[in-house]
Design a protein around this motif. Structure first.
Motif, PDB file in Angstrom:
ATOM      1  N   GLN A   1       1.054  -1.197  -0.063  1.00 20.92           N
ATOM      2  CA  GLN A   1       0.050  -0.219  -0.110  1.00 20.92           C
ATOM      3  C   GLN A   1       0.833   1.213  -0.137  1.00 20.92           C
ATOM      4  N   ALA A   2       2.067   1.340   0.808  1.00 23.30           N
ATOM      5  CA  ALA A   2       2.679   2.361   0.949  1.00 23.30           C
ATOM      6  C   ALA A   2       3.566   2.626  -0.478  1.00 23.30           C
ATOM      7  N   MET A   3       4.062   1.360  -1.269  1.00 26.58           N
ATOM      8  CA  MET A   3       4.601   1.629  -2.287  1.00 26.58           C
ATOM      9  C   MET A   3       3.570   2.331  -3.534  1.00 26.58           C
ATOM     10  N   GLY A   4       2.520   2.208  -3.394  1.00 23.90           N
ATOM     11  CA  GLY A   4       1.467   2.966  -4.305  1.00 23.90           C
ATOM     12  C   GLY A   4       0.860   4.204  -3.777  1.00 23.90           C
ATOM     13  N   GLU A   5       1.586   4.742  -2.874  1.00 21.11           N
ATOM     14  CA  GLU A   5       1.119   5.940  -2.318  1.00 21.11           C
ATOM     15  C   GLU A   5       2.031   7.074  -3.071  1.00 21.11           C
ATOM     16  N   THR A   6       1.158   8.331  -3.420  1.00 20.93           N
ATOM     17  CA  THR A   6       1.718   9.298  -4.226  1.00 20.93           C
ATOM     18  C   THR A   6       1.207  10.655  -3.214  1.00 20.93           C
ATOM     19  N   ALA A   7       0.257  10.892  -2.683  1.00 20.64           N
ATOM     20  CA  ALA A   7      -0.355  12.115  -2.221  1.00 20.64           C
ATOM     21  C   ALA A   7       0.690  12.666  -1.094  1.00 20.64           C
ATOM     22  N   PRO A   8       0.921  11.551  -0.087  1.00 21.51           N
ATOM     23  CA  PRO A   8       1.799  12.239   1.114  1.00 21.51           C
ATOM     24  C   PRO A   8       3.333  12.639   0.230  1.00 21.51           C
ATOM     25  N   LEU A   9       3.731  11.941  -0.665  1.00 25.53           N
ATOM     26  CA  LEU A   9       4.968  12.201  -0.902  1.00 25.53           C
ATOM     27  C   LEU A   9       4.938  13.461  -1.997  1.00 25.53           C
ATOM     28  N   ILE A  10       3.798  13.718  -2.488  1.00 24.91           N
ATOM     29  CA  ILE A  10       4.052  15.029  -3.113  1.00 24.91           C
ATOM     30  C   ILE A  10       3.960  16.372  -2.099  1.00 24.91           C
ATOM     31  N   ILE A  11       3.430  16.079  -0.984  1.00 26.21           N
ATOM     32  CA  ILE A  11       3.493  17.227   0.009  1.00 26.21           C
ATOM     33  C   ILE A  11       4.863  17.355   0.417  1.00 26.21           C
ATOM     34  N   ILE A  12       5.813  16.223   0.385  1.00 25.84           N
ATOM     35  CA  ILE A  12       7.181  16.407   0.888  1.00 25.84           C
ATOM     36  C   ILE A  12       7.915  16.632  -0.132  1.00 25.84           C
ATOM     37  N   GLY A  13       7.542  16.731  -1.252  1.00 26.24           N
ATOM     38  CA  GLY A  13       8.512  17.219  -2.429  1.00 26.24           C
ATOM     39  C   GLY A  13       9.239  16.364  -3.169  1.00 26.24           C
ATOM     40  N   MET A  14       8.568  14.868  -3.040  1.00 28.86           N
ATOM     41  CA  MET A  14       9.339  13.766  -3.656  1.00 28.86           C
ATOM     42  C   MET A  14       8.635  13.836  -5.258  1.00 28.86           C
ATOM     43  N   ILE A  15       8.257  14.869  -5.498  1.00 24.65           N
ATOM     44  CA  ILE A  15       7.873  14.829  -7.088  1.00 24.65           C
ATOM     45  C   ILE A  15       8.879  15.267  -8.031  1.00 24.65           C
ATOM     46  N   ALA A  16       9.760  15.641  -7.532  1.00 22.72           N
ATOM     47  CA  ALA A  16      10.823  16.542  -8.211  1.00 22.72           C
ATOM     48  C   ALA A  16      11.414  15.475  -9.399  1.00 22.72           C
ATOM     49  N   TYR A  17      12.070  16.347 -10.389  1.00 23.83           N
ATOM     50  CA  TYR A  17      12.554  15.582 -11.543  1.00 23.83           C
ATOM     51  C   TYR A  17      14.139  15.203 -11.110  1.00 23.83           C
TER      52      TYR A  17
END
Lengths: 396, 287
Positions: free
Chosen positions: A317-333
């Protein structure tokens, strides 16, 4: 006996004509039909989803390459493009020659040599072959000629698995996101597993049953239902702002996902512990075990398969999670795979999210292919959990 | 039918009593113990589950190297009393106990008593066989290793063998000591549990309806085993099966509504009960 022979209705088949019975059977058939159609709708959704994803994504595992001769000379030492025959400069990907100056810099012996190799074609040309994307007439004529001459071929796209993200779609791959996912999940596991299992053991085996522990229990159960984006905010406030963990780092992501996985592990561990029958505990107590010895030697070994199953499901479940990671900036290039937990990283679902918002059509197939890889890993994890449970399931 | 068996047991009882008196003269030093062979003594034991009182002033002397049966209708407190003797009731938070239980003059409810030590002196066998989900060998080796009573691997092997032999299980499992104990039949599992209990060399073995989950044949095996074990151990057995009490026990206590109505040697209790309630119970008028 005489009664029945007189009124002549058969005792076992008479109800066929009874309207009340007929209504009952009709209702039963109707309900049966509702259930089957529900299943069919669900199946149709799944089939549509998978065929759409696979139909869009499978092409990403293949791409077109052009045969070029790289010329390592003084000009290409300054600008990589000059290594190419001028005729092929608008066919081969810019990325193929981008690294030539650095290569010569590192290995001066290359200077003056040539190398014949296959490099990816530009994304638009690849899309022209795959999806009939319009090209200028002259370019279209040229690539069709090269294809006919065998100077352009369709080959397996190993770059998709070995390269990181790129602004050139023909070069983009999932490698850096996959490495980031491994780092993040590793930290999630290290953080959530010991804390989760120990909390569950305390609550289930040691804690007295009073108002306080009941309150804790209720709150842990509620925690499992909290939307994941809120865990992202918590991670941002706690780990990044308070503890100063680097933003976008695998450490911040792993800890945040760990917070989210914690209640899942606690709940499944408690269920596994509760499934160990009490006579085992009593038997151990009667042998003179202390409470900790009972837990360590008897309860934990017996419940381990259940605990691991719950942990794998929590991690999936954690592996498929996106939303909390966007908040902490893991959406970077992130074009380069991280080599440590403090470096900026991204994860597979975040990479898919990034690609999905790119305008170029070449990223559409990348998105679908990324989803396929993510799903394959998740299904494997869940299958592992099921197998583990089957294999070690104990009957008492 | 059971009077035969009962007479037999009484006969062995007498010979043993004399034998013991010869062997253990030091017992007579305990001047405040009226009978020299009392192993466990309960004095005015009262027990509450929360607000509900389950035992009222239970007084009972359990004799060394004898089998004492506790009988009575369901909910009469016999199992509750049994679990007082190795303090298994401590595990239930709502239980409150008053009175005194002594194991050879040591108060087992004294605050200084280590429950772990007490339970290595007072073993227990449960109603449903509950071997650990480990190998047969590990089931028996576990507790001696835990208590550190065995040092070398060879001693441990020997102890496992002896315990299994004493529990009458050795011949059946000697060639598969490392298969899971849970794969044995019900009767074998129960004998494994008995072997596990005697591996720590306890003085007292408590048995809570040890044969009620077993078929008649396995029950007979367990009963024979109890008869053999009483040469070395003091056995207290809770049973619903009156014939079983008559067959295996030297003494029987009849519990009713949390009180001991009658305690006597088994023969007398079954053939010539003092109390009307006892007679009603053993003749099947209620229960």
């Amino acid at each position: 006996m005489t009664d029945q022979s007189e009124n002549n209705t058969p005792r076992l088949t008479g109800s066929v004509n009874d309207p009340r019975m007929r209504r009952r059977y009709r209702a039963e058939r109707r309900f049966h039909a509702y259930c089957i159609s529900a299943v069919l709708v669900a199946l149709a959704i799944i089939v549509t989803f998978f065929s759409d994803i696979i139909g869009q994504g499978y092409t990403a595992f293949w791409h077109h390459e052009v045969q070029v001769t790289l010329d390592y000379n003084e000009r290409s030492e300054r600008i990589g493009q000059f290594a190419l025959d001028s005729d092929l400069r608008d066919v081969a990907s810019r990325g193929a020659t981008r690294s030539i100056p650095r290569a010569i810099d590192r290995n001066p012996d290359l200077l003056g040599t040539t190398e014949t190799t296959w490099v990816p074609v530009k994304g638009d040309i690849d899309q022209h072959f795959k999806n009939d994307k319009a090209l200028s007439d002259s370019l279209e004529e040229k690539v069709n000629r090269l294809l006919a001459d065998g100077q352009i071929r369709n080959a397996f796209n190993s770059r998709f698995f070995t390269a990181g993200d790129s602004k050139l779609p023909e070069l983009a791959g999932i490698f850096s996101a996959a490495v980031g996912t491994l780092y993040v999940l590793g930290i999630t596991l290290l953080f959530a597993f010991p804390i989760g299992v120990m909390s569950a053991v305390y609550l289930e085996e040691f804690a007295p049953d009073n108002k306080l522990t009941q309150t804790i229990e209720v709150n842990i159960n509620n925690l499992a239902a909290v939307p994941s984006i809120i865990f992202g905010l918590l991670g941002l406030a706690l780990f990044i702002n308070f503890f100063g963990v680097p933003r976008s780092s695998a450490l911040a992501g792993g800890l945040t996902l760990g917070l989210m996985t914690l209640p899942i592990i606690i709940i499944s561990t408690r269920a596994a512990l509760r499934a160990v029958p009490d006579p085992i505990r009593l038997g151990a107590f009667a042998m003179g075990c202390s409470r900790w010895q009972v837990v360590r030697d008897h309860v934990l070994p017996a419940s381990l398969p259940g605990i691991l199953t719950g942990t794998i499901i929590g991690l999936a479940q954690a592996m498929g999670e996106t939303a909390p990671l966007i908040i902490i900036g893991m959406i970077a290039y992130i074009p380069e795979a991280p080599t440590g937990i403090f470096q900026s990283a991204t994860v597979l679902p975040a990479q898919i999210f990034t690609w999905a918002s790119e305008p170029e059509s070449a990223y559409v197939e990348k998105t679908a292919a990324g989803i396929m890889v993510l799903l394959a890993v998740l299904l494997t994890l869940n299958a592992a959990a099921v197998l583990l449970r089957r294999k070690f399931e104990r009957r008492w | 039918m059971y009077s035969d068996a009962a007479t037999q047991t009484t006969a062995t009882t007498e010979s043993e009593t004399t034998m013991q008196a010869d062997n253990e003269p030091e017992m007579s030093r305990q001047n405040h113990a009226p009978e020299p062979d009392v192993k466990v003594r309960a004095e005015n034991v009262r027990l509450w589950y929360g607000q509900t009182q389950a035992l009222h002033n239970v007084n009972l002397d359990i004799h060394a190297r004898k089998v004492t049966a506790l009988i009575g209708p369901s909910g009469c407190g016999k199992s509750s009393f049994l679990r007082c003797i190795n303090r298994m009731n401590d595990l239930i938070p709502s239980v409150h106990i008053e009175g005194r239980i002594t194991l050879e003059d040591e108060d087992i409810y004294d605050p200084s008593v280590d429950v772990v030590q007490l339970r290595s002196h007072v073993g227990m066998v449960f109603q449903k066989p509950n071997p650990f989900p480990k190998s047969i060998y590990e089931n028996i080796a576990y507790a001696p290793r835990l208590h550190g009573t065995v040092n070398s691997r060879r001693d441990l092997d020997e102890l496992v063998e002896n315990s299994l032999k004493r529990a009458g299980l050795w011949r059946e499992v000697a060639d598969r000591l490392h298969t899971p104990g849970t794969e044995l039949s019900g009767g074998q599992q129960q004998r494994l549990c008995i072997a596990r209990a005697i591996a720590v060399n306890p003085e007292v073995i408590l048995m809570d309806e040890p044969a009620s989950a077993l078929d008649p044949l396995a029950t007979a095996t367990i009963e024979e085993l109890i008869d053999e074990l009483k040469d070395r151990y003091t056995i207290v057995i809770v049973t619903h099966n009156l014939q079983q009490a008559a067959r295996v026990a030297n003494y029987t206590a009849f519990f009713h509504m949390g009180e001991i109505i009658e305690f006597n040697d088994t023969d007398t209790l079954f053939t010539n009960p003092r109390e009307q309630k006892t007679e009603d119970y053993i003749t099947g008028r209620y229960g």
